[in-house]
Design an enzyme around this catalytic site. Sequence first.
Site, mmCIF file in Angstrom:
data_model
loop_
_atom_site.group_PDB
_atom_site.id
_atom_site.type_symbol
_atom_site.label_atom_id
_atom_site.label_comp_id
_atom_site.label_asym_id
_atom_site.label_seq_id
_atom_site.Cartn_x
_atom_site.Cartn_y
_atom_site.Cartn_z
ATOM 1 N N ASP A 178 0.883 -1.161 0.000
ATOM 2 C CA ASP A 178 0.000 0.000 0.000
ATOM 3 C C ASP A 178 0.935 1.229 0.000
ATOM 4 O O ASP A 178 2.129 1.097 0.282
ATOM 5 C CB ASP A 178 -0.862 -0.046 1.266
ATOM 6 C CG ASP A 178 -1.700 1.183 1.435
ATOM 7 O OD1 ASP A 178 -2.289 1.644 0.446
ATOM 8 O OD2 ASP A 178 -1.764 1.707 2.568
ATOM 9 N N ASP A 183 -0.248 5.032 0.967
ATOM 10 C CA ASP A 183 -0.550 6.049 1.978
ATOM 11 C C ASP A 183 -0.442 5.464 3.388
ATOM 12 O O ASP A 183 -1.163 4.532 3.741
ATOM 13 C CB ASP A 183 -1.976 6.576 1.772
ATOM 14 C CG ASP A 183 -2.142 7.292 0.432
ATOM 15 O OD1 ASP A 183 -1.257 8.089 0.085
ATOM 16 O OD2 ASP A 183 -3.149 7.059 -0.251
ATOM 17 N N ARG A 186 -5.571 7.588 -6.673
ATOM 18 C CA ARG A 186 -5.292 7.982 -8.062
ATOM 19 C C ARG A 186 -4.102 8.940 -8.121
ATOM 20 O O ARG A 186 -3.595 9.240 -9.189
ATOM 21 C CB ARG A 186 -6.540 8.610 -8.671
ATOM 22 C CG ARG A 186 -7.613 7.543 -8.842
ATOM 23 C CD ARG A 186 -8.957 8.072 -9.227
ATOM 24 N NE ARG A 186 -9.931 6.993 -9.129
ATOM 25 C CZ ARG A 186 -10.783 6.633 -10.081
ATOM 26 N NH1 ARG A 186 -10.823 7.282 -11.216
ATOM 27 N NH2 ARG A 186 -11.616 5.639 -9.888
HETATM 28 C C1 BG6 Z 1 -6.001 5.372 -0.166
HETATM 29 C C2 BG6 Z 1 -6.108 6.170 1.101
HETATM 30 O O1 BG6 Z 1 -4.696 4.939 -0.331
HETATM 31 O O2 BG6 Z 1 -6.369 6.182 -1.281
HETATM 32 C C3 BG6 Z 1 -7.496 6.770 1.253
HETATM 33 O O3 BG6 Z 1 -5.849 5.301 2.202
HETATM 34 C C4 BG6 Z 1 -7.820 7.592 0.010
HETATM 35 O O4 BG6 Z 1 -7.517 7.582 2.412
HETATM 36 C C5 BG6 Z 1 -7.689 6.712 -1.221
HETATM 37 O O5 BG6 Z 1 -9.144 8.103 0.086
HETATM 38 C C6 BG6 Z 1 -7.995 7.460 -2.525
HETATM 39 O O6 BG6 Z 1 -7.017 8.450 -2.714
HETATM 40 P P1 BG6 Z 1 -7.112 9.576 -3.851
HETATM 41 O O7 BG6 Z 1 -5.728 10.180 -3.852
HETATM 42 O O8 BG6 Z 1 -7.440 8.867 -5.130
HETATM 43 O O9 BG6 Z 1 -8.191 10.525 -3.428
HETATM 44 MG MG MG Z 2 -2.807 3.137 3.589
#
Ligand code: BG6
Ligand code: MG
Length: 224
Positions: free
Chosen positions: A11, A13, A120
């Site tokens: 993963d 984030d 994304r």
């Molecule tokens: C995940 C995060 O990796 O990505 C979430 O843990 C987040 O918190 C999700 O909402 C979508 O991210 P993004 O950048 O496409 O808004």
């Molecule tokens: Mg995460």
Amino acid sequence: MNKRIKAFVFDLDGVITDSAELHYQAWSRIASEQGIPFDRDYNELLKGISRMESLEKILERKPDACFTASDKEALAARKNDYYKELIGTIGPQALLAGIETLLKDIVGAGIGIALASASRNAPTIIERLGIGHFFQVIVDPADIPHGKPYPDIYLRAASELRVSPKECVGVEDAEAGVQAIKRAGMFAIGIGSSEVLHEADYIVPDSSFLQLQDILDRIDNQKD
Ligand code: BG6
Ligand code: MG
């Protein structure tokens, strides 16, 4: 050396960099603009899930308000603008402790690496961190119909790497993410609270505890 493990699937984030905190800050701003209560405990439920699913969970807390589909699109886009401002300062210094060494050790051991992030924005962050060369596969979440806790993104990572899920280790900081790894049939490492991540096979308080040989030894010693 463990012969079974052929790939690590990460993963992003909250695992590779602290962007989970930046998602939290951006959502806090949206929630406060809308007069919706939001705190770190509630934010745990948003980790690992998509932008729109996260927004829906926040709006659930204001049940009397009516948000049209276009209101929701606008809120999600604004959250992403706030988030993009925050990730604009990320550079190689934002890699979490131990991650670069772990990535180098995995590659050195001839083991593959994939990214299975719901974000994304992941390709931008990986580029800013300067670690793109470690990854053989970056799964595009837009191409995966069912997000975490469904196993699909982890299964796609394994199939793009041409390995079996049982030959993979998944690494996550979110409950939904650990559930996705387990449903995919992989060995799950959870980074964070053991209360939240109790379904993981191995839980560490932070990424500095992750060492390749130690992880492989634990898998070898695991009872089937
Ligand atoms: C995940 C995060 O990796 O990505 C979430 O843990 C987040 O918190 C999700 O909402 C979508 O991210 P993004 O950048 O496409 O808004
Ligand atoms: Mg995460």
